[in-house]
Design a protein around this motif. Structure first.
Motif: not given
Length: 125
Positions: A64-66, A70-83
């Motif tokens: 999921s994406v938690s 949107q930033t000046e240079d593009g996008w910033s995301l925090l992504v939850e990953v099953l490790e």
């Protein structure tokens, strides 16, 4: 008199035709400019593409994406990953990855910022 009327109508028609041609040229120029600059993707396209790119690079499932910004240079995301998948599922290890994307939605970098068991809650108050 009728001859004057025809001359006047002809002049009006020429002016109208010139105005239409100017409008078409302006519209054509705008379309050419739009075609030259890269199309900025929609937010949902960015989210899907970011998850797919991160999964491909890490070999892990992006669940999921938690966070999405949107930033000046593009996008910033925090992504939850099953490790690491475990049984029972509440013992599986997840991680939060900070993912940076450029304006076109292409991944430019990522880093793991947190690792936790699925069944654990945040220590925030």
């Amino acid at each position: 008199m009728s001859n004057t009327r025809n001359t006047s109508n002809s002049a009006d028609a020429e002016e109208s035709e010139e105005g239409s041609q100017d409008t078409r040229e302006t519209h054509k120029t705008q379309k050419e400019q739009e075609a030259r600059k890269p199309r900025r993707p929609k937010p949902m396209e960015v989210l899907r593409e970011a998850r797919a790119q991160l999964a491909e690079l890490t070999g892990m499932t992006a669940e999921s994406v938690s966070s999405f910004e949107q930033t000046e240079d593009g996008w910033s995301l925090l992504v939850e990953v099953l490790e690491l998948e475990r049984v029972p599922d509440t013992m599986s290890l997840l991680a939060s990855y900070e993912v940076e994307l450029d304006e076109e939605g292409q991944l430019t970098g990522y880093r793991r910022v947190k690792r936790y068991e699925r069944g654990r809650s945040d220590n925030r108050r």
